[in-house]
Design a protein around this motif. Structure first.
Motif, PDB file in Angstrom:
ATOM      1  N   SER A 169       0.835  -1.201   0.000  1.00  0.00           N
ATOM      2  CA  SER A 169       0.000   0.000   0.000  1.00  0.00           C
ATOM      3  C   SER A 169       0.869   1.251   0.000  1.00  0.00           C
ATOM      4  CB  SER A 169      -0.923   0.001   1.219  1.00  0.00           C
ATOM      5  OG  SER A 169      -1.668   1.195   1.274  1.00  0.00           O
ATOM      6  N   SER A 170       1.944   1.222   0.761  1.00  0.00           N
ATOM      7  CA  SER A 170       2.873   2.354   0.817  1.00  0.00           C
ATOM      8  C   SER A 170       3.529   2.589  -0.538  1.00  0.00           C
ATOM      9  CB  SER A 170       3.938   2.082   1.886  1.00  0.00           C
ATOM     10  OG  SER A 170       4.865   3.121   1.947  1.00  0.00           O
ATOM     11  N   TYR A 171       3.887   1.500  -1.239  1.00  0.00           N
ATOM     12  CA  TYR A 171       4.449   1.627  -2.590  1.00  0.00           C
ATOM     13  C   TYR A 171       3.428   2.283  -3.515  1.00  0.00           C
ATOM     14  CZ  TYR A 171       7.920  -2.025  -1.290  1.00  0.00           C
ATOM     15  OH  TYR A 171       8.903  -2.769  -0.705  1.00  0.00           O
ATOM     16  N   GLU A 172       2.192   1.781  -3.463  1.00  0.00           N
ATOM     17  CA  GLU A 172       1.161   2.250  -4.391  1.00  0.00           C
ATOM     18  C   GLU A 172       0.747   3.695  -4.121  1.00  0.00           C
ATOM     19  OE1 GLU A 172      -2.009  -0.629  -4.540  1.00  0.00           O
ATOM     20  OE2 GLU A 172      -0.713  -2.128  -5.507  1.00  0.00           O
ATOM     21  N   CYS A 173       0.932   4.156  -2.887  1.00  0.00           N
ATOM     22  CA  CYS A 173       0.618   5.546  -2.544  1.00  0.00           C
ATOM     23  C   CYS A 173       1.835   6.455  -2.690  1.00  0.00           C
ATOM     24  CB  CYS A 173       0.086   5.625  -1.119  1.00  0.00           C
ATOM     25  SG  CYS A 173      -1.517   4.844  -0.893  1.00  0.00           S
ATOM     26  N   ASN A 174       2.923   5.902  -3.217  1.00  0.00           N
ATOM     27  CA  ASN A 174       4.177   6.634  -3.431  1.00  0.00           C
ATOM     28  C   ASN A 174       4.766   7.196  -2.141  1.00  0.00           C
ATOM     29  OD1 ASN A 174       4.538   6.327  -6.295  1.00  0.00           O
ATOM     30  ND2 ASN A 174       2.780   7.690  -6.545  1.00  0.00           N
ATOM     31  N   ARG A 175       4.519   6.510  -1.019  1.00  0.00           N
ATOM     32  CA  ARG A 175       5.136   6.909   0.244  1.00  0.00           C
ATOM     33  C   ARG A 175       6.523   6.289   0.394  1.00  0.00           C
ATOM     34  NH1 ARG A 175      -0.331   6.186   2.413  1.00  0.00           N
ATOM     35  NH2 ARG A 175       0.313   4.063   2.917  1.00  0.00           N
ATOM     36  N   SER A 176       6.741   5.173  -0.313  1.00  0.00           N
ATOM     37  CA  SER A 176       8.061   4.536  -0.332  1.00  0.00           C
ATOM     38  C   SER A 176       8.205   3.772  -1.638  1.00  0.00           C
ATOM     39  CB  SER A 176       8.243   3.606   0.873  1.00  0.00           C
ATOM     40  OG  SER A 176       7.344   2.523   0.803  1.00  0.00           O
ATOM     41  N   ASP A 177       9.429   3.400  -1.946  1.00  0.00           N
ATOM     42  CA  ASP A 177       9.715   2.653  -3.175  1.00  0.00           C
ATOM     43  C   ASP A 177      10.256   1.271  -2.821  1.00  0.00           C
ATOM     44  OD1 ASP A 177       9.013   4.622  -5.000  1.00  0.00           O
ATOM     45  OD2 ASP A 177      11.036   5.465  -5.071  1.00  0.00           O
ATOM     46  N   PRO A 178       9.927   0.283  -3.649  1.00  0.00           N
ATOM     47  CA  PRO A 178      10.512  -1.039  -3.428  1.00  0.00           C
ATOM     48  C   PRO A 178      12.016  -0.994  -3.653  1.00  0.00           C
ATOM     49  CG  PRO A 178       9.033  -1.027  -5.348  1.00  0.00           C
ATOM     50  CD  PRO A 178       9.036   0.339  -4.791  1.00  0.00           C
ATOM     51  N   ASP A 179      12.738  -1.890  -2.983  1.00  0.00           N
ATOM     52  CA  ASP A 179      14.179  -1.978  -3.231  1.00  0.00           C
ATOM     53  C   ASP A 179      14.403  -2.556  -4.634  1.00  0.00           C
ATOM     54  OD1 ASP A 179      13.988  -4.809  -3.101  1.00  0.00           O
ATOM     55  OD2 ASP A 179      14.541  -4.834  -0.994  1.00  0.00           O
ATOM     56  N   ASP A 180      15.635  -2.503  -5.090  1.00  0.00           N
ATOM     57  CA  ASP A 180      15.937  -2.930  -6.463  1.00  0.00           C
ATOM     58  C   ASP A 180      15.560  -4.392  -6.717  1.00  0.00           C
ATOM     59  OD1 ASP A 180      16.825  -0.404  -7.025  1.00  0.00           O
ATOM     60  OD2 ASP A 180      18.971  -0.900  -6.889  1.00  0.00           O
ATOM     61  N   ASN A 181      15.820  -5.264  -5.762  1.00  0.00           N
ATOM     62  CA  ASN A 181      15.481  -6.670  -5.945  1.00  0.00           C
ATOM     63  C   ASN A 181      13.971  -6.845  -6.086  1.00  0.00           C
ATOM     64  OD1 ASN A 181      16.332  -9.485  -6.063  1.00  0.00           O
ATOM     65  ND2 ASN A 181      15.209  -9.688  -4.134  1.00  0.00           N
ATOM     66  N   SER A 182      13.211  -6.120  -5.298  1.00  0.00           N
ATOM     67  CA  SER A 182      11.745  -6.189  -5.387  1.00  0.00           C
ATOM     68  C   SER A 182      11.257  -5.667  -6.736  1.00  0.00           C
ATOM     69  CB  SER A 182      11.095  -5.405  -4.250  1.00  0.00           C
ATOM     70  OG  SER A 182      11.370  -6.019  -3.008  1.00  0.00           O
ATOM     71  N   LYS A 183      11.898  -4.629  -7.242  1.00  0.00           N
ATOM     72  CA  LYS A 183      11.522  -4.094  -8.555  1.00  0.00           C
ATOM     73  C   LYS A 183      11.715  -5.160  -9.637  1.00  0.00           C
ATOM     74  CE  LYS A 183      12.681   0.632  -7.376  1.00  0.00           C
ATOM     75  NZ  LYS A 183      13.744   1.648  -7.406  1.00  0.00           N
ATOM     76  N   ILE A 184      12.808  -5.898  -9.531  1.00  0.00           N
ATOM     77  CA  ILE A 184      13.072  -6.960 -10.515  1.00  0.00           C
ATOM     78  C   ILE A 184      12.021  -8.054 -10.407  1.00  0.00           C
ATOM     79  CG2 ILE A 184      14.701  -8.787 -11.158  1.00  0.00           C
ATOM     80  CD1 ILE A 184      16.963  -6.793 -10.317  1.00  0.00           C
ATOM     81  N   ILE A 185      11.677  -8.442  -9.189  1.00  0.00           N
ATOM     82  CA  ILE A 185      10.647  -9.470  -8.996  1.00  0.00           C
ATOM     83  C   ILE A 185       9.313  -9.005  -9.568  1.00  0.00           C
ATOM     84  CG2 ILE A 185       9.282 -10.710  -7.262  1.00  0.00           C
ATOM     85  CD1 ILE A 185      11.873 -10.705  -5.505  1.00  0.00           C
ATOM     86  N   ILE A 186       8.961  -7.755  -9.300  1.00  0.00           N
ATOM     87  CA  ILE A 186       7.698  -7.191  -9.812  1.00  0.00           C
ATOM     88  C   ILE A 186       7.710  -7.169 -11.339  1.00  0.00           C
ATOM     89  CG2 ILE A 186       6.318  -5.075  -9.957  1.00  0.00           C
ATOM     90  CD1 ILE A 186       7.299  -4.509  -7.012  1.00  0.00           C
ATOM     91  N   ALA A 187       8.823  -6.720 -11.912  1.00  0.00           N
ATOM     92  CA  ALA A 187       8.931  -6.648 -13.373  1.00  0.00           C
ATOM     93  C   ALA A 187       8.787  -8.033 -13.998  1.00  0.00           C
ATOM     94  CB  ALA A 187      10.256  -6.005 -13.770  1.00  0.00           C
ATOM     95  N   LYS A 188       9.428  -9.029 -13.402  1.00  0.00           N
ATOM     96  CA  LYS A 188       9.315 -10.403 -13.918  1.00  0.00           C
ATOM     97  C   LYS A 188       7.892 -10.921 -13.775  1.00  0.00           C
ATOM     98  CE  LYS A 188      14.046 -12.051 -13.209  1.00  0.00           C
ATOM     99  NZ  LYS A 188      14.891 -12.995 -12.444  1.00  0.00           N
ATOM    100  N   LEU A 189       7.295 -10.677 -12.611  1.00  0.00           N
ATOM    101  CA  LEU A 189       5.947 -11.164 -12.339  1.00  0.00           C
ATOM    102  C   LEU A 189       4.934 -10.631 -13.351  1.00  0.00           C
ATOM    103  CD1 LEU A 189       3.935 -12.632 -10.427  1.00  0.00           C
ATOM    104  CD2 LEU A 189       3.763 -10.482  -9.170  1.00  0.00           C
ATOM    105  N   PHE A 190       5.022  -9.342 -13.646  1.00  0.00           N
ATOM    106  CA  PHE A 190       4.057  -8.715 -14.548  1.00  0.00           C
ATOM    107  C   PHE A 190       4.583  -8.587 -15.985  1.00  0.00           C
ATOM    108  CE2 PHE A 190       2.810  -6.791 -10.333  1.00  0.00           C
ATOM    109  CZ  PHE A 190       1.705  -7.613 -10.161  1.00  0.00           C
ATOM    110  N   ASP A 191       5.760  -9.143 -16.247  1.00  0.00           N
ATOM    111  CA  ASP A 191       6.401  -9.131 -17.558  1.00  0.00           C
ATOM    112  C   ASP A 191       6.445  -7.741 -18.188  1.00  0.00           C
ATOM    113  OD1 ASP A 191       7.809 -10.156 -19.703  1.00  0.00           O
ATOM    114  OD2 ASP A 191       5.999 -10.679 -20.822  1.00  0.00           O
ATOM    115  N   VAL A 192       7.002  -6.800 -17.417  1.00  0.00           N
ATOM    116  CA  VAL A 192       7.273  -5.454 -17.926  1.00  0.00           C
ATOM    117  C   VAL A 192       8.722  -5.120 -17.603  1.00  0.00           C
ATOM    118  CG1 VAL A 192       4.896  -4.612 -17.697  1.00  0.00           C
ATOM    119  CG2 VAL A 192       6.479  -4.304 -15.797  1.00  0.00           C
TER     120      VAL A 192
END
Length: 108
Positions: free
Chosen positions: A32-55
Motif C-alpha cells: 500500500s505504501s508503494y502504491e501511494c508513493n510513500r516509499s519505493d521497493p528496493d531494487d530486488n523487489s523491482k526486478i521481482i515485480i517486473a518479472k511477475l508482470f512481464d514489464v
C-alpha cells in the motif's frame, strides 16, 4: 510514478496486495505504501515485480511509457501503441517479404 504503475499492473493481473506482499516477503501495508508513493521497493523487489508482470524495470519506474516485456531480447521490436491488428499483420508480411528477398539473394 512507480506507485500508479504498480497498482495498475497488480489489478490488471488480478493480484491482491496481500498476494504481492507474500511474493515480495513484505507486509500488505508495505505494498500500500508503494502504491501511494510513500516509499519505493528496493531494487530486488523491482526486478521481482517486473518479472511477475512481464514489464521492463524501465517501464515500472517510469523511464519509458511503453510496457516492454521483461523477457525481451535484442531482436524484439516494440510497435507503436496506435498500430491496429491490420498494421501488425502488415509488419509481419513485410518481414516475410524481407526473408524471401534475402533467401533469393543468397541462392544467386
Amino acid at each position: 510514478m512507480i506507485g500508479e504503475r504498480l497498482q495498475e499492473l497488480r489489478k490488471d493481473h488480478g493480484v491482491s496486495q496481500a498476494q504481492l506482499a507474500e511474493l515480495l516477503g513484505v507486509s500488505h501495508y508495505t505494498i500500500s505504501s508503494y502504491e501511494c508513493n510513500r516509499s519505493d521497493p528496493d531494487d530486488n523487489s523491482k526486478i521481482i515485480i517486473a518479472k511477475l508482470f512481464d514489464v521492463s524495470v524501465d517501464y515500472l519506474i517510469g523511464l519509458i511509457d511503453e510496457p516492454l516485456s521483461f523477457n525481451r531480447n535484442n531482436r524484439s521490436l516494440p510497435l507503436p501503441q496506435s498500430f491496429t491488428k491490420a498494421d501488425c499483420d502488415n509488419v509481419l508480411d513485410y518481414i516475410k517479404y524481407l526473408e524471401f528477398k534475402k533467401n533469393k539473394f543468397n541462392e544467386s
